[in-house]
Design an enzyme around this catalytic site. Sequence first.
Site, PDB file in Angstrom:
ATOM      1  N   HIS A  85     -77.726  15.988  -3.054  1.00 16.54           N
ATOM      2  CA  HIS A  85     -77.980  16.222  -1.634  1.00 16.54           C
ATOM      3  C   HIS A  85     -76.638  16.302  -0.907  1.00 16.54           C
ATOM      4  O   HIS A  85     -75.737  15.495  -1.146  1.00 16.54           O
ATOM      5  CB  HIS A  85     -78.840  15.077  -1.083  1.00 16.54           C
ATOM      6  CG  HIS A  85     -78.924  15.071   0.405  1.00 16.54           C
ATOM      7  ND1 HIS A  85     -79.222  16.207   1.139  1.00 16.54           N
ATOM      8  CD2 HIS A  85     -78.749  14.070   1.311  1.00 16.54           C
ATOM      9  CE1 HIS A  85     -79.226  15.889   2.419  1.00 16.54           C
ATOM     10  NE2 HIS A  85     -78.936  14.609   2.557  1.00 16.54           N
TER      11      HIS A  85
ATOM     12  N   ASN B 170     -75.217  19.199   6.620  1.00 16.45           N
ATOM     13  CA  ASN B 170     -76.326  18.528   5.929  1.00 16.45           C
ATOM     14  C   ASN B 170     -77.645  19.101   6.446  1.00 16.45           C
ATOM     15  O   ASN B 170     -77.964  18.957   7.620  1.00 16.45           O
ATOM     16  CB  ASN B 170     -76.220  17.016   6.216  1.00 16.45           C
ATOM     17  CG  ASN B 170     -77.395  16.210   5.681  1.00 16.45           C
ATOM     18  OD1 ASN B 170     -78.408  16.762   5.278  1.00 16.45           O
ATOM     19  ND2 ASN B 170     -77.249  14.894   5.695  1.00 16.45           N
TER      20      ASN B 170
ATOM     21  N   CYS C 102     -84.487  13.807   3.684  1.00 16.30           N
ATOM     22  CA  CYS C 102     -83.531  14.548   2.844  1.00 16.30           C
ATOM     23  C   CYS C 102     -83.958  14.594   1.380  1.00 16.30           C
ATOM     24  O   CYS C 102     -83.488  15.432   0.621  1.00 16.30           O
ATOM     25  CB  CYS C 102     -82.147  13.923   2.952  1.00 16.30           C
ATOM     26  SG  CYS C 102     -81.529  13.855   4.625  1.00 16.30           S
TER      27      CYS C 102
HETATM   28  N1  COA Z   1     -64.952  11.070  15.212  1.00 16.72           N
HETATM   29  C1  COA Z   1     -63.888  10.242  15.152  1.00 16.72           C
HETATM   30  N2  COA Z   1     -63.986   8.949  14.850  1.00 16.72           N
HETATM   31  C2  COA Z   1     -65.218   8.465  14.598  1.00 16.72           C
HETATM   32  C3  COA Z   1     -66.376   9.267  14.659  1.00 16.72           C
HETATM   33  C4  COA Z   1     -66.211  10.625  14.985  1.00 16.72           C
HETATM   34  N3  COA Z   1     -67.245  11.498  15.064  1.00 16.72           N
HETATM   35  N4  COA Z   1     -67.451   8.530  14.353  1.00 16.72           N
HETATM   36  C5  COA Z   1     -66.986   7.298  14.110  1.00 16.72           C
HETATM   37  N5  COA Z   1     -65.648   7.254  14.264  1.00 16.72           N
HETATM   38  C6  COA Z   1     -64.749   6.115  14.091  1.00 16.72           C
HETATM   39  C7  COA Z   1     -65.446   4.798  14.259  1.00 16.72           C
HETATM   40  O1  COA Z   1     -65.454   4.419  15.605  1.00 16.72           O
HETATM   41  C8  COA Z   1     -64.591   3.886  13.412  1.00 16.72           C
HETATM   42  O2  COA Z   1     -63.437   3.542  14.150  1.00 16.72           O
HETATM   43  P1  COA Z   1     -62.742   2.088  14.005  1.00 16.72           P
HETATM   44  O3  COA Z   1     -62.314   2.001  12.570  1.00 16.72           O
HETATM   45  O4  COA Z   1     -61.639   2.140  14.974  1.00 16.72           O
HETATM   46  O5  COA Z   1     -63.837   1.109  14.332  1.00 16.72           O
HETATM   47  C9  COA Z   1     -64.138   4.763  12.269  1.00 16.72           C
HETATM   48  O6  COA Z   1     -64.274   6.122  12.727  1.00 16.72           O
HETATM   49  C10 COA Z   1     -64.952   4.590  11.005  1.00 16.72           C
HETATM   50  O7  COA Z   1     -66.344   4.674  11.326  1.00 16.72           O
HETATM   51  P2  COA Z   1     -67.463   4.652  10.206  1.00 16.72           P
HETATM   52  O8  COA Z   1     -68.799   4.834  10.835  1.00 16.72           O
HETATM   53  O9  COA Z   1     -67.243   3.470   9.314  1.00 16.72           O
HETATM   54  O10 COA Z   1     -67.068   5.981   9.416  1.00 16.72           O
HETATM   55  P3  COA Z   1     -67.480   6.440   7.952  1.00 16.72           P
HETATM   56  O11 COA Z   1     -66.312   6.533   7.096  1.00 16.72           O
HETATM   57  O12 COA Z   1     -68.672   5.670   7.450  1.00 16.72           O
HETATM   58  O13 COA Z   1     -67.949   7.941   8.220  1.00 16.72           O
HETATM   59  C11 COA Z   1     -70.023   9.136   8.413  1.00 16.72           C
HETATM   60  C12 COA Z   1     -69.027   8.206   9.090  1.00 16.72           C
HETATM   61  C13 COA Z   1     -71.207   9.363   9.324  1.00 16.72           C
HETATM   62  C14 COA Z   1     -69.332  10.444   8.098  1.00 16.72           C
HETATM   63  C15 COA Z   1     -70.490   8.483   7.078  1.00 16.72           C
HETATM   64  O14 COA Z   1     -70.882   7.139   7.314  1.00 16.72           O
HETATM   65  C16 COA Z   1     -71.645   9.191   6.430  1.00 16.72           C
HETATM   66  O15 COA Z   1     -71.517  10.339   6.042  1.00 16.72           O
HETATM   67  N6  COA Z   1     -72.783   8.512   6.221  1.00 16.72           N
HETATM   68  C17 COA Z   1     -73.959   9.047   5.542  1.00 16.72           C
HETATM   69  C18 COA Z   1     -74.357  10.211   6.244  1.00 16.72           C
HETATM   70  C19 COA Z   1     -75.549  11.047   6.062  1.00 16.72           C
HETATM   71  O16 COA Z   1     -75.412  12.230   5.913  1.00 16.72           O
HETATM   72  N7  COA Z   1     -76.759  10.594   6.232  1.00 16.72           N
HETATM   73  C20 COA Z   1     -77.856  11.483   6.424  1.00 16.72           C
HETATM   74  C21 COA Z   1     -78.911  11.456   5.481  1.00 16.72           C
HETATM   75  S1  COA Z   1     -78.478  11.205   3.821  1.00 16.72           S
END
Ligand code: COA
Length: 328
Positions: A253, A284, A117
Amino acid sequence: MPATVPHAALLGLGVDRGKRVVPNSEVIEAIDSSDEWIQQRSGIKERRWVGPGQTLETMALAASQRALESADIAAQQLDAVLVATCTHTMQTPALAAKLAHQLGTEGPVAFDISAACAGFSHALGLATDMIRGGTARHVLVVGAELLSAMTSRTDRGTAFIFGDGAGAVVVGPSEVPGIGPVVWGSDGEQYDAIRQSTDWRDVLASESPVMPYIQMDGSTVFRWASFEMAKVAQQTLDRSGLTVDDLDLFIPHQANMRIIDAMARAIKLPDHVRIARDIAEQGNTSAASVPLALARMYEEGTARSGDLALMIAFGAGLSYAAQVVRVP
Ligand code: COA
């Protein structure tokens, strides 16, 4: 070789987006999720995936041709073509070499950059140094990704995130600074926080091979990006001799709307600075995300030629690169 010049600047921008609009309702068919959760946690309403006739190559070519046209530079004037991508599935040759040929260039240096990225911003840093160092006069910098082909439809942590598209800029010599010093680096301790799910050798050894996909530890990346990247953004301003008050645009980004907001808060971005939010409709797009985000700002009338923009990109590696630019 071209003579050394004092500065480099962005001369033109071109983009090509995946034609197919994919709403959250389609993505959640294969995962336990909801439109509401995706919008709240990532800010993504829909993403663009390739439509009929579109490939990584067609998007890279269309974006490049548009960038050359907008810069009023002929392909023959290019001394270098740099392509940032992590979804070019040919290990060799580089996509840049083929793209340079398709554009009708005359033997420029052409190679790909693997910095995920952050790839576009790495390539922009390189292009600037090449121009100032006299090893190139005009450089085409392209970020292109076909992430829908490397997205698992059933991986709950990533199925909703990625999009397809390409963005390109022409970089050339300038009497006044058009691209500030790059601040870049990596955190190898977290080298596998974002990764290809399976090594190609293991894919081939498998009895039922499937295409590898991008996997990540979402919350690890989220924390790193929200806190560490705000520091990098501040360092970039400091090194450019600027403050947030000098900025017109903030183009991070497009990984997650909450990361964008967290960074803006951490660097105390004033209200007058317009923030790129392309992720809501595009998803993304990794190396293509920064130029695609700038293009949307022009389309929506929030960016004007000559605006001062802080660009910052980060991703697998974990790698990052940032610079302040005058937009073309
Ligand atoms: N739909 C619904 N619930 C989901 C889910 C989905 N697609 N994915 C995870 N969950 C749930 C998890 O099981 C967790 O449940 P719990 O609290 O009961 O355990 C809860 O949502 C929180 O999960 P978490 O992984 O901590 O969520 P988050 O707030 O970190 O959001 C992302 C997840 C992926 C959106 C976020 O971490 C993110 O954007 N990370 C960086 C992403 C990125 O773009 N990276 C690429 C290169 S830079």
